[in-house]
Design an enzyme around this catalytic site. Structure first.
Site, short mmCIF file in Angstrom:
data_model
loop_
_atom_site.label_atom_id
_atom_site.label_comp_id
_atom_site.label_asym_id
_atom_site.label_seq_id
_atom_site.Cartn_x
_atom_site.Cartn_y
_atom_site.Cartn_z
N GLY A 185 -68.09 -93.93 7.82
CA GLY A 185 -67.21 -92.78 7.95
C GLY A 185 -67.49 -91.74 6.88
CG ASN A 221 -64.50 -97.18 10.71
OD1 ASN A 221 -64.27 -98.31 10.31
ND2 ASN A 221 -65.12 -96.27 9.96
CG ASP A 267 -68.60 -100.07 7.14
OD1 ASP A 267 -68.51 -98.83 7.15
OD2 ASP A 267 -67.81 -100.82 6.52
CG ASP A 315 -66.85 -97.27 1.31
OD1 ASP A 315 -66.86 -97.34 0.08
OD2 ASP A 315 -67.27 -96.29 1.95
CG ASP A 375 -64.76 -103.25 6.31
OD1 ASP A 375 -63.77 -103.11 5.59
OD2 ASP A 375 -65.49 -102.31 6.65
#
Length: 265
Positions: free
Chosen positions: A44, A216, A9, A11, A213
């Protein structure tokens, strides 16, 4: 050496508090690519928004964008795309919501929003990616990878309840942060996109290391043979992925430091 797929991921995980890649992170990822490992970013964020991070590395990186709605290879070729049905997208656009909740649509080539929200642009300062304001009544729901509502968590909870009541399993609903409600077509998430990528690379899930984190990231972390959650992770994430290891904070380049130790760089 057994090649691995290292997927992270962005962010809150791979990126620092400035929403950018730390020099140490760039150094470690380049070293892993030179050793023959595969790299992927799963976010995302919009595909166009992720290109700056891929290009900065200068090594091959697969991109899973819009929470799994799109999968691109390192050359930028689209390998898979899943859109919301237009009628369902229109129904989500039409949901009644407080004036302060921002409606966002991620489509193949753009990010649409229903009103100006300058604070959101700060999150994309490192990439230069931005939105285009379009009135909701002008949106036809075609080609939408994700509907994103940004606002107060209590308001989002009510929108989530309405979406689940009206659409059930036809939607995949999750959160990337407490104030970001993300809705894709049913079955669209980072985990299903990761499954497709592993198949393409000829690797089993056991050969995958994943980092995340937030909620999602659940499906992606559940699939990976080695799953790591950040010290700053959503409190519920560890319970959803009990086999995951807890590592350091994203603001301290913890993914890079953990990978450096794991692969003896």
């Amino acid at each position: 050496m057994t090649p691995r797929l290292i997927v992270s991921d962005l962010d809150g995980t791979l990126l620092g508090a400035d929403h950018d890649l730390a020099p140490r992170t760039v150094e470690v990822l380049r070293a892993l690519a030179e050793r023959g490992h595969h790299l992927a970013f799963a976010s995302g964020r919009h595909y166009q928004d992720m290109l700056a991070y891929r290009d900065r590395l200068g090594v091959p990186v697969h991109l899973i964008s819009t929470n799994g709605a799109y999968l691109h290879d390192p050359a930028g070729r689209l390998l898979a795309a899943r859109h919301l049905e237009a009628a369902r997208a229109r129904a989500l656009i039409a949901l009644e919501r407080p004036a302060e909740v921002r409606l966002n649509l991620y489509r193949d080539d753009d990010w649409l929003i229903d009103a100006e929200a300058p604070r959101l642009l700060a999150l994309h300062a490192a990439t230069g990616f931005g939105y285009r304001v379009v009135a909701p009544e002008a949106l036809d729901g075609e080609g939408v990878g994700k509907v994103l509502y940004i606002g107060d968590p209590d308001h989002l909870a009510r929108l989530e309840a309405q979406a689940r009541a009206h659409h059930g399993e036809a939607l995949h609903i999750t959160y990337s942060t407490a104030n970001a409600l993300e809705i894709m077509a049913g079955g669209v998430n980072k985990g299903t996109a990761l499954t497709a990528l592993l198949e393409r690379l000829g690797l089993a899930p056991g050969a995958c290391l994943a980092f995340g984190d937030n909620l999602n990231d659940t499906e992606m972390l559940s699939l990976a043979g080695e799953a790591q959650v950040m010290a700053n992770a959503h409190p519920a994430l560890a319970g959803r992925v009990p086999q995951a290891r807890r590592i350091g904070h994203h603001g301290e380049a913890a993914v890079a430091e953990w990978l450096s130790e794991r692969f003896a760089l």
